[in-house]
Design a protein around this motif. Structure first.
Motif, PDB file in Angstrom:
ATOM      1  N   SER A   1      52.802  62.113 -48.347  1.00  0.00           N
ATOM      2  CA  SER A   1      53.490  60.455 -48.701  1.00  0.00           C
ATOM      3  C   SER A   1      52.854  59.658 -47.635  1.00  0.00           C
ATOM      4  CB  SER A   1      54.799  60.813 -48.871  1.00  0.00           C
ATOM      5  OG  SER A   1      55.300  61.015 -47.378  1.00  0.00           O
ATOM      6  N   GLY A   2      52.226  59.637 -46.069  1.00  0.00           N
ATOM      7  CA  GLY A   2      52.057  58.623 -45.288  1.00  0.00           C
ATOM      8  C   GLY A   2      50.726  58.212 -45.721  1.00  0.00           C
ATOM      9  N   CYS A   3      49.928  58.812 -46.596  1.00  0.00           N
ATOM     10  CA  CYS A   3      48.517  58.189 -46.566  1.00  0.00           C
ATOM     11  C   CYS A   3      48.376  57.338 -48.090  1.00  0.00           C
ATOM     12  CB  CYS A   3      47.275  59.461 -47.347  1.00  0.00           C
ATOM     13  SG  CYS A   3      45.601  58.925 -47.068  1.00  0.00           S
ATOM     14  N   GLN A   4      47.907  56.167 -47.085  1.00  0.00           N
ATOM     15  CA  GLN A   4      48.362  54.993 -47.586  1.00  0.00           C
ATOM     16  C   GLN A   4      47.178  54.290 -48.581  1.00  0.00           C
ATOM     17  OE1 GLN A   4      50.547  53.036 -47.899  1.00  0.00           O
ATOM     18  NE2 GLN A   4      51.450  54.395 -46.610  1.00  0.00           N
ATOM     19  N   TYR A   5      46.032  55.091 -48.096  1.00  0.00           N
ATOM     20  CA  TYR A   5      44.736  55.067 -49.314  1.00  0.00           C
ATOM     21  C   TYR A   5      45.332  55.873 -50.193  1.00  0.00           C
ATOM     22  CZ  TYR A   5      39.993  56.610 -51.156  1.00  0.00           C
ATOM     23  OH  TYR A   5      38.851  56.558 -52.006  1.00  0.00           O
ATOM     24  N   TRP A   6      45.230  56.780 -49.915  1.00  0.00           N
ATOM     25  CA  TRP A   6      46.327  57.544 -51.224  1.00  0.00           C
ATOM     26  C   TRP A   6      46.668  57.852 -52.210  1.00  0.00           C
ATOM     27  CZ3 TRP A   6      42.758  61.355 -53.378  1.00  0.00           C
ATOM     28  CH2 TRP A   6      43.688  62.389 -54.565  1.00  0.00           C
ATOM     29  N   ASN A   7      48.081  56.631 -51.330  1.00  0.00           N
ATOM     30  CA  ASN A   7      48.971  56.105 -52.193  1.00  0.00           C
ATOM     31  C   ASN A   7      48.072  55.016 -53.635  1.00  0.00           C
ATOM     32  OD1 ASN A   7      50.348  57.708 -51.190  1.00  0.00           O
ATOM     33  ND2 ASN A   7      51.312  56.395 -50.210  1.00  0.00           N
ATOM     34  N   ALA A   8      47.325  53.787 -52.008  1.00  0.00           N
ATOM     35  CA  ALA A   8      46.339  52.727 -53.579  1.00  0.00           C
ATOM     36  C   ALA A   8      45.430  53.916 -54.287  1.00  0.00           C
ATOM     37  CB  ALA A   8      45.792  52.264 -52.040  1.00  0.00           C
ATOM     38  N   LYS A   9      44.998  54.592 -53.905  1.00  0.00           N
ATOM     39  CA  LYS A   9      43.744  55.647 -55.323  1.00  0.00           C
ATOM     40  C   LYS A   9      44.693  55.939 -56.445  1.00  0.00           C
ATOM     41  CE  LYS A   9      40.538  58.111 -56.020  1.00  0.00           C
ATOM     42  NZ  LYS A   9      39.861  59.449 -55.346  1.00  0.00           N
ATOM     43  N   GLU A  10      46.283  56.361 -55.688  1.00  0.00           N
ATOM     44  CA  GLU A  10      47.082  56.610 -57.438  1.00  0.00           C
ATOM     45  C   GLU A  10      47.412  55.613 -58.070  1.00  0.00           C
ATOM     46  OE1 GLU A  10      50.142  59.330 -55.363  1.00  0.00           O
ATOM     47  OE2 GLU A  10      49.155  61.645 -55.634  1.00  0.00           O
ATOM     48  N   ARG A  11      48.312  54.075 -57.008  1.00  0.00           N
ATOM     49  CA  ARG A  11      48.557  53.515 -58.108  1.00  0.00           C
ATOM     50  C   ARG A  11      46.765  52.640 -59.179  1.00  0.00           C
ATOM     51  NH1 ARG A  11      50.704  51.765 -53.058  1.00  0.00           N
ATOM     52  NH2 ARG A  11      49.278  50.437 -52.324  1.00  0.00           N
ATOM     53  N   ALA A  12      45.914  52.802 -58.192  1.00  0.00           N
ATOM     54  CA  ALA A  12      44.938  52.045 -58.899  1.00  0.00           C
ATOM     55  C   ALA A  12      44.555  53.084 -59.946  1.00  0.00           C
ATOM     56  CB  ALA A  12      43.593  52.183 -58.083  1.00  0.00           C
ATOM     57  N   ILE A  13      44.208  54.697 -60.613  1.00  0.00           N
ATOM     58  CA  ILE A  13      44.609  55.071 -60.738  1.00  0.00           C
ATOM     59  C   ILE A  13      45.227  55.189 -62.381  1.00  0.00           C
ATOM     60  CG2 ILE A  13      44.817  57.584 -61.522  1.00  0.00           C
ATOM     61  CD1 ILE A  13      43.419  58.126 -59.381  1.00  0.00           C
ATOM     62  N   GLU A  14      46.191  54.644 -61.862  1.00  0.00           N
ATOM     63  CA  GLU A  14      47.924  55.016 -62.977  1.00  0.00           C
ATOM     64  C   GLU A  14      47.768  53.704 -63.855  1.00  0.00           C
ATOM     65  OE1 GLU A  14      51.121  56.254 -60.710  1.00  0.00           O
ATOM     66  OE2 GLU A  14      50.513  57.944 -60.881  1.00  0.00           O
ATOM     67  N   SER A  15      47.185  52.093 -62.759  1.00  0.00           N
ATOM     68  CA  SER A  15      46.825  51.158 -63.156  1.00  0.00           C
ATOM     69  C   SER A  15      46.729  50.709 -64.368  1.00  0.00           C
ATOM     70  CB  SER A  15      46.901  50.247 -61.607  1.00  0.00           C
ATOM     71  OG  SER A  15      47.023  48.898 -62.749  1.00  0.00           O
TER      72      SER A  15
ATOM     73  N   ASN B   1      39.177  63.666 -41.360  1.00  0.00           N
ATOM     74  CA  ASN B   1      38.319  64.808 -41.124  1.00  0.00           C
ATOM     75  C   ASN B   1      37.886  66.531 -40.607  1.00  0.00           C
ATOM     76  OD1 ASN B   1      36.220  62.275 -40.774  1.00  0.00           O
ATOM     77  ND2 ASN B   1      38.109  61.822 -39.770  1.00  0.00           N
ATOM     78  N   THR B   2      39.459  66.827 -41.736  1.00  0.00           N
ATOM     79  CA  THR B   2      39.436  67.886 -41.318  1.00  0.00           C
ATOM     80  C   THR B   2      39.109  68.748 -42.842  1.00  0.00           C
ATOM     81  OG1 THR B   2      40.796  69.574 -40.180  1.00  0.00           O
ATOM     82  CG2 THR B   2      41.804  67.936 -41.616  1.00  0.00           C
ATOM     83  N   ASP B   3      38.872  70.515 -42.718  1.00  0.00           N
ATOM     84  CA  ASP B   3      39.263  70.700 -43.783  1.00  0.00           C
ATOM     85  C   ASP B   3      40.356  71.493 -43.669  1.00  0.00           C
ATOM     86  OD1 ASP B   3      36.518  71.026 -43.615  1.00  0.00           O
ATOM     87  OD2 ASP B   3      35.438  71.712 -43.105  1.00  0.00           O
ATOM     88  N   ILE B   4      41.150  71.388 -43.303  1.00  0.00           N
ATOM     89  CA  ILE B   4      42.875  72.527 -42.969  1.00  0.00           C
ATOM     90  C   ILE B   4      43.995  71.502 -43.507  1.00  0.00           C
ATOM     91  CG2 ILE B   4      44.471  73.031 -41.891  1.00  0.00           C
ATOM     92  CD1 ILE B   4      41.605  74.293 -40.908  1.00  0.00           C
ATOM     93  N   GLU B   5      43.789  70.175 -43.838  1.00  0.00           N
ATOM     94  CA  GLU B   5      44.567  69.816 -44.519  1.00  0.00           C
ATOM     95  C   GLU B   5      44.311  68.293 -45.410  1.00  0.00           C
ATOM     96  OE1 GLU B   5      48.103  68.150 -42.464  1.00  0.00           O
ATOM     97  OE2 GLU B   5      46.681  68.444 -40.814  1.00  0.00           O
ATOM     98  N   LYS B   6      44.681  68.167 -46.790  1.00  0.00           N
ATOM     99  CA  LYS B   6      44.271  66.886 -47.903  1.00  0.00           C
ATOM    100  C   LYS B   6      45.281  65.683 -47.835  1.00  0.00           C
ATOM    101  CE  LYS B   6      45.015  69.007 -51.732  1.00  0.00           C
ATOM    102  NZ  LYS B   6      44.288  69.600 -53.140  1.00  0.00           N
ATOM    103  N   CYS B   7      44.231  64.716 -48.035  1.00  0.00           N
ATOM    104  CA  CYS B   7      44.786  63.350 -47.952  1.00  0.00           C
ATOM    105  C   CYS B   7      46.084  63.423 -48.644  1.00  0.00           C
ATOM    106  CB  CYS B   7      44.120  62.064 -47.913  1.00  0.00           C
ATOM    107  SG  CYS B   7      43.134  61.946 -46.765  1.00  0.00           S
ATOM    108  N   SER B   8      46.287  63.303 -50.031  1.00  0.00           N
ATOM    109  CA  SER B   8      47.175  63.603 -50.716  1.00  0.00           C
ATOM    110  C   SER B   8      47.721  64.430 -51.116  1.00  0.00           C
ATOM    111  CB  SER B   8      46.665  64.564 -52.238  1.00  0.00           C
ATOM    112  OG  SER B   8      45.960  65.289 -52.159  1.00  0.00           O
ATOM    113  N   ASP B   9      48.323  65.387 -50.256  1.00  0.00           N
ATOM    114  CA  ASP B   9      49.362  66.225 -49.137  1.00  0.00           C
ATOM    115  C   ASP B   9      50.360  65.279 -48.450  1.00  0.00           C
ATOM    116  OD1 ASP B   9      48.193  68.586 -50.658  1.00  0.00           O
ATOM    117  OD2 ASP B   9      47.211  68.930 -48.857  1.00  0.00           O
TER     118      ASP B   9
END
Length: 656
Positions: free
Chosen positions: A135-149, A125-133
């Motif tokens: 490692s603790g973002c479980q949503y982004w980790n799940a998205k990366e796994r789905a992309i690679e799957s 909910n901010t413009d300063i940081e990104k979820c992909s930056d």
């Protein structure tokens, strides 16, 4: 029943090795082999429709077909079915499913005793940081796994949104992949509801004053003006203010404001302001990067910063490109490069959302737009504490599906127990008409049908008419409905029953009446409007909250569980359809489709709901669940169901 068909082509794939289950159920192997041979063999068909009832195991077949493909999407229009896939211990090892942000706990933002889901996380909910930056973002980790799957499980809504996101982050130096890209195979499970779902939830869009203001600020009003036919505007002069004409001839609507997007002159002025801000940000970023990286020319730096942005601007059809010369040196921003990058990304995100919005309008209101052929509908909601909201929905979604979904894969599989087939005497012919209506090529489509593998005596549909429940009939017969349900509960002592109604108001009324008239031991759970399905199911399955050992009959009354729930075994042993679930003719889209597709379409929609409902409680050949119908309007619709359902209908109102 003996089946005859041409010999199937050979394929160079090991079918049994790619089958995810320990064995085959009745009918599974035939469907799987036929679908695989047609899809991956030397044929002219790249679309498969699997028309098979609950219990055949279509999810297993679909997963096996995904295993045969190089890459695939496994999608469904329904969130509940996505969750079923996640919880399926047999299949979740093959399908990597991406859920909504709120379904993940963020390790980065959470603290002991204070979990924060990824939708509420401050990074999201901010413009300063990104979820992909992080490692603790479980949503982004799940998205990366789905992309690679090899098999990515997505809702239909997410698949559509993903199509508007660049595959590679245009601002990433390491070619970071941020969307799925296209795949070889697309599976759509429970595809029968795709038209309604896509029209109301995905193809439709809402317009609020805030979005209207954003459109003007970005100059999109001018783009929108060029996309909508002249006949929708008051003035014949194209330079006239953006005032929409009455839309009675184009859109079924009771009301629509005249100046939806404001004056054209204001839009142009705001466009200039936006262009200046965007140019200032890009130019400032170039200056900052020059300070950090020497040896690159300004032109080279500008190309790096702007890479990937040109497509957004082009797709938005802004009248002029960004002109860096319009920015004075004194206007350059002084923020660090990382902050400038975030601001530029925010601009790209806004433009992407608006591109999505404009794309919908351009498809629906193109120069070839024919209001007789495919009108759009406007629903206007105005509340005392909320701004006026306009929701737009197309009558037909075939073109939108073609442009936004079907182009995501080379091959398509559609599966359901209730594939629409109205408008033809032959079921396969009717299915091919539906395929054409949703934007696919019937000539490239192969239809596979299957009968129910369950014994008829385990899935009886019993006629127990009380009266006609339409046009006030439900309220007029409420006492008799309640007495009948109480009587049925005595036939099913200590068994759970599911009662289907058409609204939460009906559920509440019926629950109160059953309690008032009941002289038997029965626990009634009423599904409330503010309550999600999982909560209502948990209450029902648990019995009375004050007695963990309650053994009486337990009833759940609900308007929203005709599909998408799995009630195997003792979870449900009997069901009641109090009213035939006809579509609401007060809805202008429903009214239009009934007038143009006929009463057969209208009745078939209700039949689909009833067939789906009956399937909630019979999930295997050993399972059993009685289904009682109280509305005499059932006699107008049940013959439109698949033959395997009709075989189970009996006038014997009570089991032996």
């Amino acid at each position: 029943m003996t089946r005859t068909q041409p010999p199937l082509p050979d394929i160079d794939r090991d079918l049994d090795a790619n089958w995810p289950a320990p064995g085959y159920r009745s009918g599974q192997q035939r469907i799987y082999k036929e679908a695989a041979s047609v899809l991956f063999g030397d044929t002219d068909h790249d679309i498969i429709v699997i028309d098979a009832p609950t219990g055949v195991g279509k999810s297993v077949i679909n997963t096996a077909l995904c295993n045969l493909a190089n890459s695939s999407f496994y999608t469904t229009p329904q969130k509940s079915l996505r969750d079923q896939l996640v919880n399926d211990s047999l299949l979740n090892g093959y399908v990597n499913t991406l859920r909504a942000r709120k379904d993940y706990i963020c390790d980065y933002a959470s603290s002991p005793g204070d979990p924060v889901n990824c939708a509420e996380c401050h990074v999201n909910n901010t413009d300063i940081e990104k979820c992909s930056d992080h490692s603790g973002c479980q949503y982004w980790n799940a998205k990366e796994r789905a992309i690679e799957s090899k098999i990515a499980g997505l809702t239909f809504a997410y698949l559509r949104i993903d199509g508007f996101i660049p595959v590679v982050n245009p601002n990433s130096d390491d070619q970071e992949q941020i969307s799925f890209g296209d795949r070889e195979l697309l599976i759509v499970d429970e595809a029968h509801s795709i038209e309604q779902q896509y029209s109301s939830m995905f193809a439709g869009f809402k317009l609020t004053p805030e979005l209207s203001t954003n459109l003007e600020e970005l100059g999109i009003g001018e783009s929108l003006r060029s996309a909508i036919p002249d006949s929708l505007f008051h003035a014949e002069d194209p330079s006239h203010d953006l005032e929409l004409a009455p839309l009675e001839d184009h859109i079924v609507s009771n009301d629509l404001i005249d100046d939806l997007f404001g004056a054209k002159e204001d839009a142009i002025a705001e466009l200039q302001n936006h262009r200046k801000r965007y140019a200032r940000l890009v130019k400032g970023a170039i200056r900052r990067k020059q300070n950090l990286e020497t040896g690159l020319s300004e032109a080279e730096l500008q190309a790096q910063i702007s890479e990937g942005m040109a497509d957004f601007i082009e797709n938005l059809k802004l009248p002029e490109s960004i002109d860096m010369r319009m920015v004075d040196a004194k206007d350059y921003p002084s923020q660090p490069l990382s902050e400038l990058r975030n601001e530029i990304e925010k601009e790209i995100q806004i433009m992407g959302e608006l591109r999505d919005f404009v794309s919908n309008i351009e498809v629906g209101f193109s120069d070839e737009y024919d209001p007789e052929e495919n009108p759009w509908f406007v629903d206007v909601n105005t509340g005392p504490l909320t701004a006026t909201e306009y929701k737009f929905n197309p009558a037909n979604v075939g073109d939108l599906l073609k442009q936004q979904i079907w182009n995501r894969a080379d091959k398509v599989v559609l599966s359901s127990a209730t594939i629409p087939s109205h408008g033809a005497t032959d079921r396969k012919e009717g299915i091919l008409k539906w395929v054409d209506r949703i934007g696919l090529d019937p000539e490239s489509t192969h239809v596979i049908t299957e009968d129910s593998p369950f014994p008829v005596e385990n899935r009886r549909v019993r006629i127990d008419y009380i009266g006609n429940m339409s046009s006030g009939g439900f309220d007029a017969n409420i006492d008799e409905i309640s007495r009948t349900i109480n009587e049925l509960s005595t036939l099913h002592p200590s068994e759970k029953g599911l009662v289907h109604v058409s609204s939460y108001k009906q559920a509440s009324h019926l629950g109160e009446t059953i309690d008032d008239l009941s002289d038997v031991d029965v626990s009634v759970t009423v599904h409330k409007k503010e309550q999600d399905a999982e909560s209502a199911l948990a209450t029902w399955q648990g019995g009375q909250s004050d007695s963990a050992t309650y053994t009486g009959t337990q009833i759940l009354i609900t308007p929203s569980m005709k599909e998408g729930v799995d009630l195997a075994g003792d979870k449900c042993r009997w069901q009641v359809a109090t009213k035939v679930p006809y579509p609401n003719l007060a809805d202008p889209r429903v009214r239009y489709l009934q007038e143009n597709r006929g009463w057969s379409w209208y009745h078939s929609e209700a039949t689909t709901e009833l067939v789906q409902a009956a399937g909630r409680g019979v999930r295997s050949a050993e399972d059993n669940c009685e289904f009682y119908v109280l509305d005499e309007a059932f006699k107008n619709v049940w013959h439109l169901a698949p033959s395997w359902y009709c075989d189970a209908v009996t006038s014997e109102s009570r089991p032996d």
